[in-house]
Design an enzyme around this catalytic site. Structure first.
Site, PDB file in Angstrom:
ATOM      1  N   HIS A 650     -86.351 -97.630  -1.102  1.00 25.15           N
ATOM      2  CA  HIS A 650     -87.144 -98.809  -0.735  1.00 25.15           C
ATOM      3  C   HIS A 650     -87.338 -98.922   0.777  1.00 25.15           C
ATOM      4  CE1 HIS A 650     -83.209-101.029  -0.159  1.00 25.15           C
ATOM      5  NE2 HIS A 650     -83.919-101.604   0.804  1.00 25.15           N
ATOM      6  N   ASP A 704     -83.109 -95.877  -6.557  1.00 27.60           N
ATOM      7  CA  ASP A 704     -83.368 -96.255  -5.157  1.00 27.60           C
ATOM      8  C   ASP A 704     -82.633 -95.315  -4.203  1.00 27.60           C
ATOM      9  OD1 ASP A 704     -84.218 -97.595  -2.919  1.00 27.60           O
ATOM     10  OD2 ASP A 704     -82.899 -99.333  -3.188  1.00 27.60           O
ATOM     11  N   GLY A 796     -81.052-105.013   6.434  1.00 31.39           N
ATOM     12  CA  GLY A 796     -80.787-104.116   7.557  1.00 31.39           C
ATOM     13  C   GLY A 796     -79.696-103.127   7.267  1.00 31.39           C
ATOM     14  N   SER A 798     -79.565-101.783   4.235  1.00 33.37           N
ATOM     15  CA  SER A 798     -80.154-100.953   3.184  1.00 33.37           C
ATOM     16  C   SER A 798     -80.177 -99.482   3.576  1.00 33.37           C
ATOM     17  CB  SER A 798     -81.584-101.415   2.896  1.00 33.37           C
ATOM     18  OG  SER A 798     -81.583-102.671   2.270  1.00 33.37           O
ATOM     19  N   GLY A 799     -79.879 -98.629   2.603  1.00 32.86           N
ATOM     20  CA  GLY A 799     -79.883 -97.196   2.846  1.00 32.86           C
ATOM     21  C   GLY A 799     -78.591 -96.661   3.400  1.00 32.86           C
TER      22      GLY A 799
END
Length: 847
Positions: A650, A704, A796, A798-799
């Site tokens: 995402h 994801d 922030g 994320s990932g």
């Protein structure tokens, strides 16, 4: 002269020589023993001779067995110091080759022999002594004494040496002692650490450094920084300062083997290795951002280093300076007054010196009481973990002792009057970083206005009481609670979040939350597929579960059947061991489970500062910051190889304004700790390729995950290293503690963090999580909740990685994906399960 090669080469004497009556006869003349015709008495004589021979041999063997075989002796070396009260220090005493040094040393050795003669346990085993050094105050002598002790008598000799001060008193009360004898007090003695007497040392080094005012000296391991330190070596650095000064030792580099049993540094508040004067023992790799700075109690200090025969590292470098007694960093205690204020242990946040006693008298305005809160509290000593009465270093608050390592804010005390007495004491061995405290004047009738007062005097918000979270730190906000229907009502009175029910962890403390979970009957085990089978079926070689889980962790079998749960080696053979990869033990016949294991380890020893959420620099070297050009940090990622990163799909989906799917949109920062602080440890890279998972679903965040290829390989360093990728069969059990990291918002709707943040969370039961999240959890998602309130990943983050510790390494358990807000109670964070994509990652990256 180094005491490891001090010339103590005395010939040990046995208590008894061979008995003179036991004789070994010369070889017999065979001709004389031939049968001859003659009187029978010749035969009788021969019989007597043979009998005598047998008796003599038996006596000899018995004498050897009882008198000599049992008299096996071991060399014991004891170190010590004592103050000579009737001598004045001369500068010549600093030089062990001077006439003055040798004369005084000879006198000390002579009197040591006399002292040992007063103890029957010591006198008969004593070999000799050497004086290693002298220092000021009047004159302090540092010595070694050698004993040859029969096996089994070591403890008795240790006990006798521990009473050296009493032996000295006994010797000095002797009315026949010479009038010019030395007078001793402050006697300290201990057995030398066995690692210092290793016979494997092939090289010895001795260095001396005398600090001077307005000058910073330097000591370092031989060869540093261009070469590793020498194997099988023993090194010692004798450090001195001028009278009325103390030594300051500051390590700017510390890079040794991780295990202190192999290579280590020991620092002593002395000039010999007296165990009761040890300041600290160091090994491993320490971050320069967290310096190791020590102070002595007097004007001397000893640094020792010992290495074994393998894995030699760069070593250390330290600055040596002297600090005037009475300077601010050495002072503590005094009068404190007013509405509020602060005070710390001396030298905080560096290590406090040994042998200090500080006393603060705090006074607030009349009608108020004093409340003191310790923001940091680190008074830990090895071996004192479970000791309650604080016999060593402690803080005393109006007579109440506190010691050890405490969470931030949990040490809080309130006085009954407007005054308070705080005492800080450190003994002669092992120091720590100390404390940072603040005091304030509060109303005695309401010390926590509009808040709940914990049993430990801490104040928390009223709404945090009985919410299932230990906000006080002593659980006092969670006792005698009336639980809501949304909580687990523990039988012991605690209330716990419902998503902790049946997660395999006893959260209540009385196992209430793990009861009625549809488990198996007594004598049965639950398979991974929820089937119940008899315990007798475990490891019987038959797949009774149907998924092979009853045959996991059954030892190393070359004929293990391959299933979705077994680990497959490179030779396509399977092993039953759970999570065998990179655990330090080769389990596959081809060793493939230990291949490519330079991953998942921080080079630095992690910080012990309790309660803080800032990560230490270099603590998570696989953490990546993904920036949009000319904008700033947007997402996180994880390093898995010199060329490849893992992030969330995402993060790389285009929107109306920005083409996030294009490599040219991004800047990649590796080794970053503080946003916008691009130091020498940071590497900036660009992207060559972005590969989102082809089945990513933007509506429910299924699949994801995405891969990023750098435009060129990054060179690994202390601050840039990959995290370990788990095998497809790697098991991350529910209840396990894992780490989330990132620069995301520190609260919902808040601003992004400047310093990399870290938080501990716990893997949550998949079914419970799915229920809490309204049935939105797919089989490719992993849930992790907090161990204490208000902790979660956020925008922030994320990932970024969900890092799971396994042994000494970290594995990439998940990728930060989505959640219902940030850090909301009973709303765990959702992560992409990396094991589900292991084949896809291998296909695209080769990793």
């Amino acid at each position: 002269m180094d005491y490891m090669d001090s010339g103590l080469r005395y010939t040990p004497k046995t208590d008894k020589e061979w008995e003179s009556s036991v004789q070994f006869l010369p070889a017999s003349d065979n001709k004389k023993l031939e049968k001859k015709k003659g009187p029978r008495k010749i035969g009788a004589v021969i019989g007597v001779v043979i009998f005598a021979l047998v008796v003599a041999l038996m006596i000899g063997l018995l004498v050897w067995h009882f008198q000599f075989r049992k008299d096996v002796r071991v060399k014991r070396i004891y170190t010590g110091s004592m103050r000579i009260t009737n001598q004045v220090f001369e500068n010549a005493y600093e030089n062990s080759n001077s006439t003055e040094f040798k004369a005084l040393a000879k006198q000390v050795v002579s009197q040591l022999k006399s002292i040992y003669s007063k103890s029957p346990q010591l006198a008969k085993y004593y070999v000799g002594s050497t004086v290693q050094a002298f220092s000021e105050g009047s004159v302090i002598a540092y010595y070694l004494s050698e004993f040859h002790v029969p096996t089994g008598q070591e403890a008795a000799v240790d006990k006798a040496m521990a009473a050296m001060d009493k032996l000295v008193d006994k010797e000095q009360r002797n009315i026949f002692r010479a009038g010019n004898s030395l007078l001793f007090d402050d006697v300290v003695s201990s057995a030398l650490d066995d690692r210092f007497t290793s016979s494997s040392f092939s090289r010895y080094f001795q260095f001396d450094e005398h600090a001077r005012s307005n000058h910073i000296g330097q000591i370092q391991s031989p060869g540093f920084p261009n070469h590793p330190y020498s194997p099988n070596s023993f090194m010692r650095w004798s450090l001195r300062a001028d009278p009325n000064y103390i030594i300051k030792l500051n390590f700017d580099t510390m890079n040794l083997e991780e295990d202190c049993k192999n290579d280590f540094i020991r620092i002593y508040d002395s000039l010999v290795s007296i165990e009761s004067r040890i300041v600290d023992e160091l090994c491993g790799y320490h971050s320069p951002s967290e310096p190791l700075a020590f102070l002595s109690s007097g004007n001397v200090m000893l640094v020792t280093m010992a290495t074994n025969d393998e894995k030699n590292y760069p070593g250390f470098r330290a600055q040596v300076s002297q600090v005037k007694r009475g300077s601010p960093e050495t002072m503590c205690g005094g009068q404190l007054s007013g509405e509020n204020g602060k005070f710390t242990s001396p030298n905080f946040p560096n290590y406090y010196p040994p042998r200090i006693n500080c006393h603060w008298s705090i006074k607030v305005p009349a009608g108020k009481v004093v409340k003191v809160t310790f923001k940091k509290f680190l008074l830990f000593e090895p071996g004192q973990e479970n000791i309650q009465n604080c016999p060593k270093d402690y803080v005393s608050i109006d007579g109440k002792k506190v010691c050890g390592e405490k969470r931030e804010g949990t040490v809080t005390e309130t006085s009954s009057t407007n005054t308070m007495e705080v005492v800080f004491f450190s003994d002669s061995s092992y120091v720590d970083r100390g404390f940072d405290a603040e005091f304030q004047a509060v109303d005695a009738s309401d010390p926590c206005p509009k808040k709940f007062q914990c049993r430990n005097q801490r104040c928390i918000k009223q709404e945090l009481k009985c919410d299932g979270w230990n906000d006080c730190g002593d659980m006092s906000d969670e006792v005698n609670c009336s639980c809501s229907s949304k909580d687990i009502a523990c039988k012991n009175g605690f209330c716990k979040p419902m998503f902790w029910k049946c997660d395999g962890v006893d959260d209540c403390g009385d196992n209430t939350d793990e009861q009625n979970c549809g488990g198996c009957a007594t004598g049965q085990i639950m398979c991974k597929n929820k089937k119940c089978v008899s315990e007798k079926n475990r490891c019987d070689g038959t797949d009774n579960c149907g998924d092979g889980s009853d045959e996991l962790d059954c030892g190393r079998h070359s004929d293990t059947r391959c299933t979705d749960l077994t680990y497959k080696c490179s030779d396509n053979k399977c092993i039953s061991k759970v999570n065998p990869e990179c655990d330090g033990t080769p389990d596959c016949e081809d060793g493939s489970d230990e291949a490519n294991c330079d991953c998942g380890r921080s080079m630095f020893k992690t910080s012990r500062i309790v309660g803080g959420q800032d990560a230490e620099e270099g603590e998570f070297p696989w953490q990546v910051s993904l920036h949009i050009k000319n904008y700033g940090h947007v997402c996180g990622a994880s390093i898995i190889s010199p060329l490849w990163l893992v992030t969330a799909a995402h993060c790389v989906q285009d929107d109306g304004k920005t083409r996030f799917s294009q490599p040219g949109t991004w800047e990649v920062y590796l080794g970053l700790h503080i946003q916008r602080n691009i130091g020498s440890t940071v590497v900036k890279k660009y992207l060559k390729k972005i590969i989102p998972h082809p089945n990513y679903n933007p509506y429910n965040f299924d699949n994801d995950i995405a891969l990023m290829e750098l435009d060129s390989p990054v060179k690994f360093s202390d601050h840039i290293r990959p995290i370990c990728l788990p095998a497809a069969q790697h098991d991350f059990p529910m209840g396990n503690t894992v780490w989330i990291t990132g620069w995301g918002a520190t609260r919902e709707g808040g601003f992004a963090a400047t310093v990399l943040q870290k938080a501990q969370v716990r893997i949550i039961n998949h079914d419970t999580c799915n229920s809490l999240m309204g049935g939105q959890i797919t089989s490719r998602m992993l849930c992790a909740g907090v161990l204490s309130g208000g902790v979660d990943a956020c925008q922030g983050d994320s990932g970024g990685p969900l890092s799971s510790p396994s042994g000494s390494r970290m594995f990439l358990a998940g990728v930060v994906s989505w959640g219902d807000g940030c850090a909301r109670r009973n709303k765990p964070g959702i992560y992409t399960t990396v094991t589900k994509y292991r084949a896809w990652i291998k296909e695209k990256t080769g990793v």
